[in-house]
Design a protein around this motif. Structure first.
Motif, PDB file in Angstrom:
ATOM      1  N   TYR A 191      -1.141  -1.059   9.930  1.00 30.37           N
ATOM      2  CA  TYR A 191      -2.305  -1.946   9.835  1.00 30.37           C
ATOM      3  C   TYR A 191      -3.344  -1.365   8.875  1.00 30.37           C
ATOM      4  O   TYR A 191      -3.906  -2.087   8.032  1.00 30.37           O
ATOM      5  CB  TYR A 191      -2.918  -2.142  11.216  1.00 30.37           C
ATOM      6  CG  TYR A 191      -4.166  -2.993  11.206  1.00 30.37           C
ATOM      7  CD1 TYR A 191      -4.087  -4.376  11.125  1.00 30.37           C
ATOM      8  CD2 TYR A 191      -5.429  -2.399  11.265  1.00 30.37           C
ATOM      9  CE1 TYR A 191      -5.238  -5.164  11.087  1.00 30.37           C
ATOM     10  CE2 TYR A 191      -6.588  -3.170  11.234  1.00 30.37           C
ATOM     11  CZ  TYR A 191      -6.477  -4.551  11.151  1.00 30.37           C
ATOM     12  OH  TYR A 191      -7.616  -5.313  11.121  1.00 30.37           O
ATOM     13  N   ASP A 192      -3.580  -0.091   8.981  1.00 31.28           N
ATOM     14  CA  ASP A 192      -4.537   0.550   8.074  1.00 31.28           C
ATOM     15  C   ASP A 192      -4.082   0.429   6.622  1.00 31.28           C
ATOM     16  O   ASP A 192      -4.895   0.189   5.715  1.00 31.28           O
ATOM     17  CB  ASP A 192      -4.705   2.023   8.443  1.00 31.28           C
ATOM     18  CG  ASP A 192      -5.431   2.208   9.779  1.00 31.28           C
ATOM     19  OD1 ASP A 192      -6.109   1.261  10.217  1.00 31.28           O
ATOM     20  OD2 ASP A 192      -5.296   3.298  10.378  1.00 31.28           O
ATOM     21  N   GLU A 193      -2.762   0.604   6.383  1.00 30.51           N
ATOM     22  CA  GLU A 193      -2.245   0.441   5.030  1.00 30.51           C
ATOM     23  C   GLU A 193      -2.484  -0.978   4.514  1.00 30.51           C
ATOM     24  O   GLU A 193      -2.887  -1.179   3.363  1.00 30.51           O
ATOM     25  CB  GLU A 193      -0.740   0.724   5.006  1.00 30.51           C
ATOM     26  CG  GLU A 193      -0.358   2.184   4.942  1.00 30.51           C
ATOM     27  CD  GLU A 193       1.125   2.374   4.715  1.00 30.51           C
ATOM     28  OE1 GLU A 193       1.509   3.378   4.080  1.00 30.51           O
ATOM     29  OE2 GLU A 193       1.911   1.513   5.162  1.00 30.51           O
ATOM     30  N   VAL A 217      -4.747  -3.184   5.464  1.00 30.46           N
ATOM     31  CA  VAL A 217      -6.168  -3.482   5.278  1.00 30.46           C
ATOM     32  C   VAL A 217      -6.701  -2.821   4.011  1.00 30.46           C
ATOM     33  O   VAL A 217      -7.534  -3.399   3.282  1.00 30.46           O
ATOM     34  CB  VAL A 217      -6.977  -3.024   6.509  1.00 30.46           C
ATOM     35  CG1 VAL A 217      -8.466  -3.106   6.240  1.00 30.46           C
ATOM     36  CG2 VAL A 217      -6.615  -3.888   7.718  1.00 30.46           C
ATOM     37  N   ASN A 218      -6.228  -1.628   3.728  1.00 27.49           N
ATOM     38  CA  ASN A 218      -6.778  -0.855   2.613  1.00 27.49           C
ATOM     39  C   ASN A 218      -6.033  -1.045   1.293  1.00 27.49           C
ATOM     40  O   ASN A 218      -6.480  -0.546   0.251  1.00 27.49           O
ATOM     41  CB  ASN A 218      -6.785   0.638   2.966  1.00 27.49           C
ATOM     42  CG  ASN A 218      -7.696   0.940   4.146  1.00 27.49           C
ATOM     43  OD1 ASN A 218      -8.791   0.374   4.239  1.00 27.49           O
ATOM     44  ND2 ASN A 218      -7.251   1.812   5.037  1.00 27.49           N
ATOM     45  N   ALA A 219      -4.908  -1.754   1.331  1.00 23.40           N
ATOM     46  CA  ALA A 219      -4.117  -1.915   0.108  1.00 23.40           C
ATOM     47  C   ALA A 219      -4.817  -2.843  -0.882  1.00 23.40           C
ATOM     48  O   ALA A 219      -5.501  -3.795  -0.497  1.00 23.40           O
ATOM     49  CB  ALA A 219      -2.736  -2.470   0.452  1.00 23.40           C
ATOM     50  N   VAL A 220      -4.651  -2.549  -2.143  1.00 24.40           N
ATOM     51  CA  VAL A 220      -5.171  -3.400  -3.212  1.00 24.40           C
ATOM     52  C   VAL A 220      -4.065  -4.361  -3.628  1.00 24.40           C
ATOM     53  O   VAL A 220      -2.972  -3.939  -4.022  1.00 24.40           O
ATOM     54  CB  VAL A 220      -5.624  -2.561  -4.417  1.00 24.40           C
ATOM     55  CG1 VAL A 220      -6.086  -3.472  -5.551  1.00 24.40           C
ATOM     56  CG2 VAL A 220      -6.714  -1.601  -4.010  1.00 24.40           C
ATOM     57  N   SER A 221      -4.366  -5.656  -3.526  1.00 24.14           N
ATOM     58  CA  SER A 221      -3.344  -6.658  -3.804  1.00 24.14           C
ATOM     59  C   SER A 221      -3.915  -7.761  -4.684  1.00 24.14           C
ATOM     60  O   SER A 221      -5.081  -8.121  -4.571  1.00 24.14           O
ATOM     61  CB  SER A 221      -2.823  -7.260  -2.492  1.00 24.14           C
ATOM     62  OG  SER A 221      -1.979  -8.358  -2.734  1.00 24.14           O
ATOM     63  N   THR A 264       3.586  -5.568  -3.438  1.00 22.20           N
ATOM     64  CA  THR A 264       2.671  -4.575  -2.867  1.00 22.20           C
ATOM     65  C   THR A 264       3.224  -4.010  -1.566  1.00 22.20           C
ATOM     66  O   THR A 264       3.152  -2.804  -1.307  1.00 22.20           O
ATOM     67  CB  THR A 264       1.286  -5.201  -2.625  1.00 22.20           C
ATOM     68  OG1 THR A 264       0.756  -5.656  -3.873  1.00 22.20           O
ATOM     69  CG2 THR A 264       0.329  -4.194  -2.009  1.00 22.20           C
ATOM     70  N   LYS A 324      -0.377  -7.154  11.079  1.00 16.49           N
ATOM     71  CA  LYS A 324      -1.730  -7.409  10.604  1.00 16.49           C
ATOM     72  C   LYS A 324      -2.488  -8.360  11.538  1.00 16.49           C
ATOM     73  O   LYS A 324      -3.709  -8.245  11.716  1.00 16.49           O
ATOM     74  CB  LYS A 324      -1.697  -8.009   9.197  1.00 16.49           C
ATOM     75  CG  LYS A 324      -3.076  -8.125   8.535  1.00 16.49           C
ATOM     76  CD  LYS A 324      -2.933  -8.493   7.074  1.00 16.49           C
ATOM     77  CE  LYS A 324      -4.293  -8.443   6.391  1.00 16.49           C
ATOM     78  NZ  LYS A 324      -5.238  -9.466   6.893  1.00 16.49           N
TER      79      LYS A 324
END
Length: 552
Positions: free
Chosen positions: A384-386, A388-392, A403, A515
Motif C-alpha cells: 500500500y505504501d508503494e 501511494v508513493n509511486a509516481v505514475s 509502473t 489499495k
C-alpha cells in the motif's frame, strides 16, 4: 487311443510354445519400440475380440482347433507379461543406470493411479523425494527429477526434450499447448504470436481491467454488508469471466450473477479426471475412448463440445464482426478465415486449452497471494505504501501496469506466492530424445519421460532459505535468501509474451484490492485450507479461503 492322446498333447504343447514365442516377439519386436499409448484402446479391443472369438469357438461351437488356440492365447498373454516385466525390472536403460525408486514403479505406472486417487500427486512425489533423493524412477520409462537445473534442461534454449505422452490428451484434436512435434509447434506458435503482440495485449488488458472492476464490486458489496468474502469463488469467477472474454469476447457473467455458470461447474468436474489418470497417458486414452460417457466423462465431453460450439459460432460470425478483438479473432485472422478441417481443429483445440490453462492457474496463484497477505498483513501495508508513493502517469496507479511491474515489494510478494503456490504443481512432462540429457551431472537416457514437480523444487532448502516460509524480501532486500534462482520457474521458461497476460492480471488485481481495502482472515479461517485441500489435477485446484474486507 495312446497315439491320439499323444497327438493331442503334442498339439497343445506346440500351441503353448507358439504362444510363448509370439508373446516374446510381440514385445521385443513391436511394443518395445516407439510409443503405443494412443493405440492402447485399439490394442485392447483387438486383443479382447480375438480372445473372445476363440473362447466362443471353444466353449459354444466345440471347434476342435479352438482348444489349442485358447491355450496359445493364454501362453501369449503370459509370455508377453513376463517379457515386459523382466525387461523393465532388469534390462531397461533406467535399470542399468541404477535409478532408485519404489520397486513396483519399475514395472508399471498403475501404482501411481491408486496413489493419487485423492488428487494429491504433489504430496506423493514430495514423499518419494524425501526417500530416494533428487532422481526417482517413478515409472518403467519415467524419472521424476527434483534437481533445480531440470527446468533449463527441459525447456531452456538448448533443450533436448519434447513434450511427454501426456500432451496427446486430446488426440486426435490438436492445439498449440498439446502439440508435441517441435517443428509444428514452432510454426503454430509463430502464428499465435499475433494474439500476444503489444497492441493485442493492450486490448486484452483493457478487457481484464473491466472484470477487475466487477471483482471489486463483489468484494465491496461484502465489505459494506460486513460479511466475509468467499475469495476462492470470487477469484475463480473473475478468472473464468476474464478468460471467456479473452478467448471468445463472451464473459461467463459469474461476477455479476455471483454464482457459478453451469458450463464451468461441469468443466471443474471434468478436470478431476486428470488427477488420477495423468500419470498414465495410455490409460487416459483408454478411458476417453472406451468408457461410456456417463458421470465425470459426460462432463468432459460436454466441455469439449461446448468449446467446439463456441468456435463454430465465431467462425459463422466472421473474425471481423467483434467490436473488440479477442484471441479467437487473431487466430482466425491468421488462418485467413479458412474453414478447412485442420484450421478448424486448431482453433477448437486452442480455445479449449486457453480456457482451462489460462483460468485455473491464475485464480490459484491469486488465491495464494491473498492467503499469505491475510496471514502477514504487514506485507499488504508495504505494498500500500508503494502504491501511494509511486509516481505514475495514470490517474489510477492500479491500471498503470508498467509502473506496477516496477514496484519492488509488490513484485516480491507475487514471486513468493508463485513460489509457494506454483501454477503447475507437478504437470508439464517432457521426454528425452535420441541424445538423452544431463541434469545436475546425471545422464538421463534417451526416450525417458521427465517429471519436474515445481511444488517440491520450489521448497528446496538448498535453493531457498526457510523454504516453507512466506518471505518476499528474498526477492528484494535480502537476495542471499534465494540460494539458487533456477528452482523458480512459475510460468515455465522462454515464454515471455504468453506469460505476460497472467502476470499483469496478478499485478492489477493485487494492487486494486490492497489499495482499496484492509483485509484479514474471517473468524474461524486459518488460511490452511488453500494448500491443505489443494487438488493436483494438472492445473491446481486450491481449497477455500474466507476473508473479511473493509474499505480503507
Amino acid at each position: 487311443m495312446p497315439s491320439s492322446i499323444s497327438i493331442s498333447s503334442l498339439r497343445l504343447w506346440v500351441s503353448c510354445g507358439g504362444g510363448v514365442l509370439a508373446g516374446v516377439i510381440a514385445h521385443q519386436g513391436v511394443f518395445i519400440r516407439g510409443e503405443w499409448h494412443v493405440q492402447a484402446p485399439a490394442i485392447i479391443v483387438s486383443h479382447g475380440l480375438l480372445f473372445l472369438s476363440i473362447l466362443v469357438a471353444n466353449t459354444c461351437l466345440n471347434i476342435p482347433q479352438a482348444d489349442a488356440a485358447l491355450w496359445m492365447s493364454y501362453s501369449y498373454i503370459f509370455s508377453l507379461t513376463i517379457s515386459i516385466t523382466l525387461y523393465r525390472a532388469f534390462f531397461h536403460p533406467l535399470s542399468k543406470a541404477g535409478f532408485r525408486g519404489p520397486w513396483y514403479a519399475r514395472i508399471t505406472k498403475l501404482w501411481h493411479v491408486w496413489a493419487v486417487r485423492k488428487l494429491k500427486n504433489h504430496l506423493v512425489l514430495d514423499r518419494l523425494h524425501e526417500i530416494y533423493g533428487d532422481f526417482v524412477r517413478t515409472g518403467p520409462a519415467e524419472i521424476t527429477v527434483f534437481h533445480p537445473d531440470v527446468f533449463q534442461a527441459m525447456d531452456g534454449p538448448r533443450k533436448e526434450c519434447i513434450k511427454g505422452e501426456w500432451y496427446d490428451l486430446l488426440h486426435p484434436s490438436i492445439s498449440l499447448v498439446t502439440e508435441r512435434c517441435k517443428t509444428t509447434h514452432a510454426a503454430r506458435r509463430k502464428e499465435c504470436k499475433r494474439g500476444f503482440i503489444h497492441s493485442a495485449l493492450v486490448q486484452h488488458e483493457a478487457k481484464m481491467l473491466k472484470h477487475v472492476g466487477n471483482l471489486d464490486a463483489c468484494i465491496e458489496a461484502d465489505a459494506r454488508a460486513s460479511r466475509p468474502s468467499n475469495l476462492r469463488n470470487i477469484l475463480f469467477w473473475f478468472s473464468f469471466d476474464t478468460m471467456g472474454d479473452f478467448v471468445f469476447s463472451k464473459s461467463f457473467g459469474m461476477l455479476q450473477d455471483q454464482s457459478w455458470h453451469s458450463v464451468i461447474v461441469r468443466l471443474q468436474k471434468a478436470l478431476s479426471l486428470l488427477g488420477p489418470f495423468s500419470p498414465t497417458p495410455w490409460l487416459i486414452q483408454v478411458v476417453l475412448k472406451l468408457s461410456p460417457r456417463i458421470g465425470v466423462l459426460r462432463h468432459w465431453f460436454f466441455m469439449v463440445a461446448w468449446c467446439e460450439g463456441q468456435m463454430r459460432t465465431r467462425l459463422d460470425e466472421g473474425y471481423k464482426k467483434q467490436p473488440s478483438p479477442d484471441l479467437t479473432h487473431y487466430l482466425m485472422e491468421q488462418e485467413n478465415q479458412s474453414r478447412d478441417k485442420t484450421s478448424v481443429a486448431w482453433l477448437q483445440g486452442d480455445s479449449l486449452l486457453a480456457i482451462v490453462a489460462g483460468s485455473e492457474p491464475t485464480a490459484a496463484s491469486l488465491l495464494g497471494v491473498f492467503c499469505e497477505l491475510a496471514k502477514h498483513p504487514h506485507h499488504a501495508d508495504l505494498i500500500y505504501d508503494e502504491l501511494v508513493n509511486a509516481v505514475s502517469d495514470s490517474d489510477d496507479i492500479t491500471t498503470d501496469l508498467k509502473t506496477l511491474s516496477r514496484l519492488g515489494h509488490l513484485n516480491g510478494v507475487l514471486n513468493e506466492a508463485l513460489r509457494l503456490y506454483p501454477a503447475l504443481l507437478t504437470g508439464g512432462a517432457r521426454k528425452t530424445t535420441d541424445k538423452g540429457i544431463i541434469v545436475g551431472g546425471t545422464f538421463i537416457p534417451p526416450h525417458t519421460t521427465i517429471i519436474a514437480p515445481r511444488f517440491t523444487i520450489s521448497r528446496r532448502e538448498d535453493c531457498f532459505e526457510q523454504p516453507t516460509e512466506f518471505l518476499p524480501q528474498r526477492w528484494t532486500i535480502s537476495p542471499k535468501m534465494t540460494r539458487n534462482a533456477a528452482a523458480f520457474a512459475p510460468w515455465g521458461t522462454g515464454k515471455p509474451a504468453v506469460c505476460r497476460y497472467p502476470s499483469t492480471t496478478c499485478f492489477c488485481v493485487t494492487a486494486t484490492l490492497v489499495k482499496k481495502y484492509r483485509f484479514r482472515l474471517a473468524p474461524g479461517e486459518t488460511g490452511m485450507r488453500v494448500m491443505g485441500d489443494m487438488r493436483d489435477q494438472f492445473t491446481p485446484n486450491p481449497g477455500g479461503l474466507d476473508l473479511c474486507f473493509e474499505l480503507r
